[in-house]
Design an enzyme around this catalytic site. Structure first.
Site, PDB file in Angstrom:
ATOM      1  CG  LEU A 170      70.309 -30.279 139.668  1.00  0.00           C
ATOM      2  CD1 LEU A 170      69.642 -31.360 140.150  1.00  0.00           C
ATOM      3  CD2 LEU A 170      69.484 -29.048 139.548  1.00  0.00           C
ATOM      4  CG  ASP A 225      75.921 -41.923 134.078  1.00  0.00           C
ATOM      5  OD1 ASP A 225      77.121 -41.834 134.138  1.00  0.00           O
ATOM      6  OD2 ASP A 225      74.972 -41.118 134.131  1.00  0.00           O
ATOM      7  CE  LYS A 240      75.031 -38.793 137.061  1.00  0.00           C
ATOM      8  NZ  LYS A 240      73.784 -38.701 135.959  1.00  0.00           N
TER       9      LYS A 240
END
Ligand code: ADP
Ligand code: ASP
Ligand code: MG
Length: 819
Positions: free
Chosen positions: A615, A680, A684
């Protein structure tokens, strides 16, 4: 009439000489010929080695002599029939014994004068011309041996003699006047006024051919060698170099003077003066057209490229004379040049900036120490008075010349040249351009010679560009990436004129590095077990040692060791595309080091897939910021697994059942606690926060773990999955409460004003996050411009194919910067 000159490789054995016979016969059907030959391949080198050994008093020179003897005796045996062999052998014996005597003398005296050296070197061409003329006669061609010492008059600089054209022309014309048949002339050699043998410098047989051709007034001079013509660059250094159909005399002159070995530098001049075209032909491929060197004919289309070719010279030294006391003082340069000329030191390159603070020269390595010594004496007074502050020699450099008639008056050539070098991290040490504007020469470190030739060649002489990709990791992302690269090779070539060549792959056990590119249909077989330290460092050392232009390192691992090597790669000007988060979400110290390395490198560093896989999140964020928008808030769901869990919860399923289904469907890590901890996801958000300019560490991200507190002790995955049922009631309750308020719940992050939080939130049903499906990711940007209706990026945020697609897009982004 034509002169046919055959180089050493074109006559290296019996078969090659029979091939030459064919070329001579075919030419003779149309026109008379004069043949000029070099020594047999390797012979001149062997003679030189023998001479040097003898002068050191090393009797091992006789072994070299033996090699020379065997080589020629075998040739005679192969070519000359028994009946005629005796004569040739007798000649050879006599010459070999003369050569043996000269070498013996050198060995006794321990002294090799230029005179003896030239005499020794002259035997190579004498042997070959004798054998070839005898062979031609045997084959029915009326051939005669011609010793060029009887017709080429030179000065007494025995090993690199200047030719007296006037005297030579007279002798040549006189000799050829009454001659018939095919003269076979010894290339490379001549005689000084006292009759002693001289040589015209290495590769000098080409010069012999043009001296004779110009003196006799032939129609064409053909130089038969081992390549298809004069190439756009040395084909041994530049893989994509190609034979040029035509180049002008002046271009050939510039290129050969600047190192293109295919033609001796002085050989163009006599032909140009006499207006005789030279043709470079391949004796291994006589059907190839070759290169015509001459004046352009009307029919010849003018090339649209300003640059015709490149060449390079190594084994040279940069001499730099500098000092503030040189400014505005007339006569320094004149003394410098006169001093070097007085000692027969040839200057290959000169550069002086208008500040006059320093003069840089390039000279041959062999003369460097002598040059320093004599200049220190010449400028002793100025050095003592500190008017000249330094006189330095820099070794291990190379000069590259970019040549083209059409460069003159063509703005932008230098700009493009230096931009190309800069993007490839090649440091230019000195530059020179003559006022004829057809040669830009620059000096680089010799380690960068091939890289500079290749990138400049590609950017001026090819329409198709190449990027060299080195992949780290061979897992899901790497596999998908290779599949995509393979499937798009044709389209990239056709539509972008781009070759993405995978030149290396490695994991911790296997590795392959291959300049020409790995076959992407068979890459698994190309990987070989690693015998090095099996570390990323070893792989990177290999990549650095290749020093290929347009190199991109692609990190498809999840290894912190690999992430820690980014600064080293960037310092070596290797661009990076990474799907590995451990760099941008690593410690602040690592993050800063990477950023610093990025700023001081000309290479690019892209990591779009670190957040939301394929993305466009990082690019969107940077586009917004760079175009002056102010980011107020970023919200989002950046974990496919957690997105799935909450999307299913909203449908009324039990939390533990959903986690189990997700695990079975492969949406989670083998241990689902790794997803549920939110680590995780947090990385980000850490990357997004840092992108916004906040000094954040992992600990600064407030992240609610979905592993229930009472299950955070050490236990197996199975036990954990079993016990997770205890969390179901809590989630049922949350969903119920939210529903009472026409709301829903989601696990989402938010960053604003430097604070990042990730937690289970209650959201209005109208919030875009409430409409997510499956494993979809979503990022919502609220900015000054996107205030009432935020900008939303939504789509699959994980998976090999989409991540590899994002990596591929980053590779293409870097490619379009580099080329
Ligand atoms: P010969 O023995 O036939 O005289 P050389 O070895 O002297 O041959 O010259 C041919 C070689 O020159 C080629 O094999 C090639 O490696 C080298 N070379 C360097 N630059 C060029 C160039 N621009 N075009 C063609 N060949 C070149
Ligand atoms: N035989 C000489 C050399 O090797 C001359 C030549 O090949 O042209 O340099
Ligand atoms: Mg040559």
């Amino acid at each position: 009439m034509k002169v046919l000159k055959f180089g050493g490789t074109s006559i290296q054995d019996g078969d090659r000489i029979r091939n030459v016979l064919g070329i001579i016969r075919r030419t003779m059907q149309d026109t008379p010929v004069i043949v000029v030959v070099s020594a047999i391949r390797k012979v001149t080198d062997l003679l030189l080695e023998a001479a040097v050994m003898a002068s050191d008093g090393d009797v091992g020179y006789s072994k070299k002599l033996g090699e020379i003897e065997t080589l020629h005796r075998e040739l005679v045996e192969d070519l000359i029939e028994t009946a005629g062999r005796k004569d040739v052998e007798e000649y050879l014996q006599a010459e070999l014994s003369e050569l043996g005597d000269v070498l013996h003398g050198v060995c006794l005296l321990h002294e090799l004068s230029d005179k003896s050296s030239a005499l020794i070197m002259s035997f190579g061409e004498r042997f070959s011309a004798w054998i070839i003329s005898s062979f031609l006669r045997q084959e029915g061609i009326e051939a005669s041996y011609v010793d060029a010492r009887n017709m080429i008059v030179t000065d007494s600089n025995h090993c690199d003699a200047r030719v007296d054209m006037k005297a030579s022309r007279k002798l040549i014309r006189a000799w050829f006047k009454g001659a018939s048949g095919v003269p076979v002339v010894t290339g490379y050699i001549g005689a000084a006024p006292d009759g002693t043998a001289t040589t015209l410098g290495r590769g000098g047989s080409d010069y012999t051919a043009t001296i004779i051709g110009a003196s006799v007034g032939v129609d064409k001079i053909e130089i038969w060698t081992d390549v298809d013509g004069f190439f756009s660059a040395d084909p041994k250094r530049v893989r994509d170099a190609y034979a040029l159909p035509f180049i002008s005399y002046s271009e050939a002159m510039e290129l050969s003077h600047s190192g293109a070995k295919v033609l001796h530098p002085y050989s163009v001049h006599p032909a140009m003066k006499a207006g005789i075209p030279i043709s470079i032909r391949n004796s291994y491929n006589p059907d190839a057209e070759g290169t015509r060197i001459g004046m352009p004919e009307k029919s010849e289309t003018v090339p649209e490229r300003p640059v015709t070719g490149l060449s390079s010279i190594n084994n040279v030294v940069l001499l730099n004379l500098s000092g503030s006391g040189m400014v505005g003082v007339p006569g320094i340069a004149s003394r410098l040049f006169s001093c070097l000329a007085g000692h027969m030191i040839n200057i290959i390159f000169i550069s002086q900036a208008s500040s006059e603070q320093s003069i840089s020269l390039v000279i041959n390595l062999a003369q460097a120490e002598k040059a320093r010594r004599i200049l220190e004496e010449e400028f002793a007074v100025e050095i003592a008075a500190r008017q000249i502050e330094s006189l330095t020699l820099r070794r291990h450099i190379a000069i590259i010349a970019v040549v083209g008639n059409d460069m003159s008056g063509h703005p932008g050539v230098s700009a493009h040249l230096f931009e190309t070098l800069g993007k490839n991290g090649i440091n230019v040490i000195a530059v020179a351009q003559g006022a004829n504007e057809m040669n830009i020469s620059f000096v680089v470190d010799s380690r960068d010679e091939d890289k500079a030739l290749n990138c400049v060649h590609e950017s001026f002489l090819l329409s198709r560009r190449t990027v060299h990709v080195f992949i780290a990791g061979t897992g899901t992302i790497a596999k998908s990436l290779i599949g995509q690269l393979r499937d798009h090779t044709y389209t990239l070539r056709k539509e972008m004129e781009l070759d993405v060549v995978v030149s290396g792959m490695a994991n911790t056990r296997m590795m392959v590095v291959k300049d020409g590119g790995i076959d992407l249909r068979n890459w698994e077989k190309a990987l070989k077990p690693r015998e090095d330290g099996k570390t990323i460092k070893n792989y990177i050392e290999r990549i650095k040692a290749r020093n290929l232009h347009n190199s991109i390192f692609v990190d498809c691992t999840a290894s912190s060791d690999v992430a820690e090597s980014y600064p080293d790669l960037l310092a070596s000007n290797i661009s990076i595309v990474t799907a590995n988060k451990l760099g941008m979400a690593g410690s602040w110290a690592l993050y800063e080091t990477i950023r610093d390395a990025q700023h001081s490198s000309n290479a690019r560093f892209l990591y779009e897939t670190n957040v939301g896989a394929g993305l466009p999140i990082i690019n969107t964020l940077n586009d917004l910021r760079n175009s002056g928008d102010k980011i107020i808030k970023i919200e989002g769901v950046l974990s496919g697994t957690l997105s799935y869990i909450f999307n299913e919860l909203r449908k009324g399923e039990k939390f533990s059942d959903i986690v189990r289904q997700a695990k079975e469907a492969g949406y989670t890590e083998p241990d689902p606690r790794e997803d549920l901890s939110g680590a995780d996801f947090a990385r980000k958000f850490l990357i997004l926060g840092r992108e916004l300019g906040y000094r954040l560490d992992y600990e600064d991200i407030e992240c609610e773990s979905l592993v229930p507190e009472h299950l955070r002790t050490d236990m197996s995955v199975d036990t954990f999955m079993e016990k997770l049922r205890s969390a179901d009631a809590g989630y049922d309750e949350k969903i119920r409460k939210a529903a009472e308020n026409d709301m829903t719940i989601a696990y989402a992050g938010e960053i604003s004003e430097g604070k990042a939080r990730i937690s289970v939130k209650m959201l209005p049903l109208s919030n875009p996050v409430a409409g997510l499906n499956g494993t979809e990711n979503m990022v919502v940007f609220t900015t000054d411009r996107y205030l009432d209706t935020p900008l939303v990026v939504k789509g699959p945020g994980a998976g090999g194919e989409v991540t590899a697609g994002g990596v591929f897009a980053d590779i293409l982004r870097i490619a379009s910067y580099l080329i």
